[in-house]
Design an enzyme around this catalytic site. Structure first.
Site, mmCIF file in Angstrom:
data_model
loop_
_atom_site.group_PDB
_atom_site.id
_atom_site.type_symbol
_atom_site.label_atom_id
_atom_site.label_comp_id
_atom_site.label_asym_id
_atom_site.label_seq_id
_atom_site.Cartn_x
_atom_site.Cartn_y
_atom_site.Cartn_z
ATOM 1 N N ARG A 230 0.852 -1.197 0.000
ATOM 2 C CA ARG A 230 0.000 0.000 0.000
ATOM 3 C C ARG A 230 0.885 1.242 0.000
ATOM 4 N NH1 ARG A 230 -4.908 1.501 4.181
ATOM 5 N NH2 ARG A 230 -3.235 1.574 5.722
ATOM 6 N N ASP B 251 -4.010 5.344 13.421
ATOM 7 C CA ASP B 251 -3.211 5.826 12.294
ATOM 8 C C ASP B 251 -3.795 7.122 11.759
ATOM 9 O OD1 ASP B 251 -5.360 5.163 10.659
ATOM 10 O OD2 ASP B 251 -4.410 3.383 9.801
#
Length: 555
Positions: free
Chosen positions: A168, A458
């Site tokens: 990613r 996050d």
């Protein structure tokens, strides 16, 4: 002129061995063909957002087309990606965490897949992207090691089959200012994807492995087409990739994407593999698109559960239905709880994870994510057991029309304590960001009674916390029951109180200074959102963040 002479990069550790003339030639050719389109796609994104904010015209489904009415299906999905169980997620730029993710958990089992992340849990500096590229290549070659001299610990990859890799990269909405072509910053998605394909990808192709990507922050089918062209160009320019299997899973983490899931798979064409039900970023995106609507003020985000919020549950059921209809894999969300010294906290966390993943499995998802190997088996077992039992989704579950998209305001209370938790999360998260960490274990109820494990937070939860605080300020939201009104003064008081409590629990002048800087940056971020400036934290350079921290408080 050689292509390589047009590309320049900051001399961070490890960059020179990656930015060879051959790589720079490849990157420059991609830039020449794709950069202008990426900027055009950003402009189109902004126009959609502006219509929602200024004219209250929300995103909607595209017109009828072959993409949403035809009988097409994605190409057969590789066996790797059809495995039931769990994927473990974490920043691949932090070598110790990456190695731990690739190794067995406490029960001796490995995850099915590894989401090696340079996006929401990455640090968003060039050094992080460079480390990620080196670590991915070393992991594919089983050469990745790390020595932590402070803790006197050695990390290495254990024997046995590794999880499949899901790469990613950063999204196409970001630039990398420390890499330029003709003096202009390179698109961050272009850079990260190119590095992975050129190094780890070619090593994977050489080993006969598929090269798999998660595509973050997509908002329109035309953006999926951009990635398709990126993959096709790369396969033409890199002979070792000519026959490689490259597949991509779209992260459904923006409100516009919810309406274009089918079209995105169609535009990815030979590279399409699946859809992922991202939770935190999707909620954050919804906040942004409804920010100016006083009728859409949400209750405390901590109480808005996908399972019990009908319109959100329907979005994810629609995702599964589209995946079943088109032959793609549907992948669920993240279990973020971290291990705790208290067994009772771990037991409660495990029960919550088990319930969550059982629900996802019953909706037709084949895998979910987990943030730590401690809870890996607990999170993976519901998928394995249900699918292993021979259970199959019903015909109704494969019909997207059964799950219409209808954005509504969730039920639940607005509380000052919910705003306080957002404030604490922000201070803690930005402090980690300043230290180069895009993911950090945070207990937003630290010091309060009750059972509450720390969660691996996050950039998505940072964005969601900022958005909810800003929404409450903009609409002067009143607390349910007491009618206490949200304004800048209330939020500043909460931030100051949480900072004081955090500093009382942490040691070291350097640490305290970083938290004080984090407070100033969090305030600027909130103020930006109240002004409808939703610029990502990942779009700021460290110099810009230092300037914000040195300037007077935003409010």
């Amino acid at each position: 002129m050689l292509m390589a002479t047009r590309a320049k990069f900051a001399p961070v550790e490890g960059a020179a061995t990656l930015f060879t003339p051959a790589f720079c030639d490849y990157l420059t050719r991609l830039h020449d063909q794709l950069d202008a389109r990426a900027r055009e796609l950003r402009a189109r994104r902004l126009a959609v957002l502006e219509r929602a904010l200024r004219q209250h015209v929300p995103p909607n489904h595209p017109p009828v087309s072959e993409a949403n009415t035809g009988t097409w299906r994605v190409p057969p999905v590789p066996d790797d990606l059809k495995q039931p169980g769990i994927e473990i997620s974490g920043p691949c730029s932090i070598t110790s965490m990456f190695i731990n993710a690739l190794n067995p958990g406490p029960e001796g089992e490995r995850a099915a897949g590894d989401l090696d992340d340079d996006e929401d849990s990455g640090g968003h500096r060039l050094i992080d992207t460079v480390r990620s590229a080196h670590n991915r290549l070393a992991a594919v070659n089983r050469e990745l090691t790390f020595v932590d001299r402070e803790r006197n610990r050695n990390y290495k990859i254990a024997d046995g089959d590794l999880p499949f890799f899901m790469h990613r990269e950063r999204g196409l909405h970001l630039d990398e200012p420390d890499v330029t072509i003709d003096g202009a910053p390179v698109n961050a998605a272009l850079l990260g994807t190119a590095l992975t394909l050129f190094y780890a990808g070619r090593a994977q192709a050489d080993r006969g492995q598929g090269i798999y990507f998660y595509l973050p922050k997509l908002e329109a089918a035309a953006e999926a087409r951009w990635y398709r062209d990126l993959f096709e160009l790369s396969q033409r320019q890199l002979p070792l990739l000519a026959r490689a299997t490259i597949r991509a899973v779209v992260l459904v983490e923006s409100l516009p994407c919810v309406y274009e899931m089918e079209e995105m798979l169609y535009e990815l064409g030979p590279y399409a593999a699946g859809l992922n039900a991202a939770r935190w970023d999707l909620k954050a995106s919804i906040f942004e698109f409804v920010m100016t609507d006083p009728a859409q003020v949400w209750p405390d985000r901590f109480g808005v559960d996908i399972k019990t919020t009908p319109f959100l549950a329907n979005i994810f059921r629609r995702l599964v239905a589209i995946s079943l209809k088109r032959g793609a894999v549907p992948i669920g969300g993240m279990a973020t709880a971290l291990p705790n010294p208290d067994p009772e906290v771990n037991r409660a966390a495990a029960e919550a994870i088990r319930t969550d993943k059982q629900w996802e499995a019953e909706q037709g998802f084949i895998r979910g994510w987990v943030a730590h190997i401690f809870h890996m088996k607990t999170a993976g077992d519901p998928f394995k057991k249900l699918i292993g039992s021979g259970w199959k989704p019903t015909e109704q579950m494969a019909n997207p029309d059964n799950y219409p998209v209808a954005i509504k305001t969730p039920e639940g209370p607005v509380t000052v304590e919910g705003t306080r938790r957002n404030a604490r999360m922000l201070i803690e998260y930005v402090e980690g960001w300043l230290g180069g960490r895009g993911a950090k274990g945070i207990d937003s109820l630290e010091g309060k009674p009750g059972i509450h494990p720390a969660l691996m937070e996050d950039l998505a939860t940072g964005r969601m916390s900022v958005a909810q605080i800003a929404q409450r300020i903009l609409h002067r939201a009143r607390e349910t029951g007491t009618s206490v009104e949200h304004d800048f003064a209330l939020v500043k008081r909460l931030l100051d109180e949480e900072l004081a409590d955090i500093l009382a629990r942490r040691q070291g002048a350097e640490t305290h200074e970083r938290y004080r800087k984090a407070l100033k940056i969090a305030m600027r971020w909130i103020k930006n959102y109240t002004e409808l400036n939703f610029k990502s934290l990942g779009a700021y350079t460290r110099a810009e963040l230092d300037a914000i921290a040195a300037a007077p408080a935003a409010f």
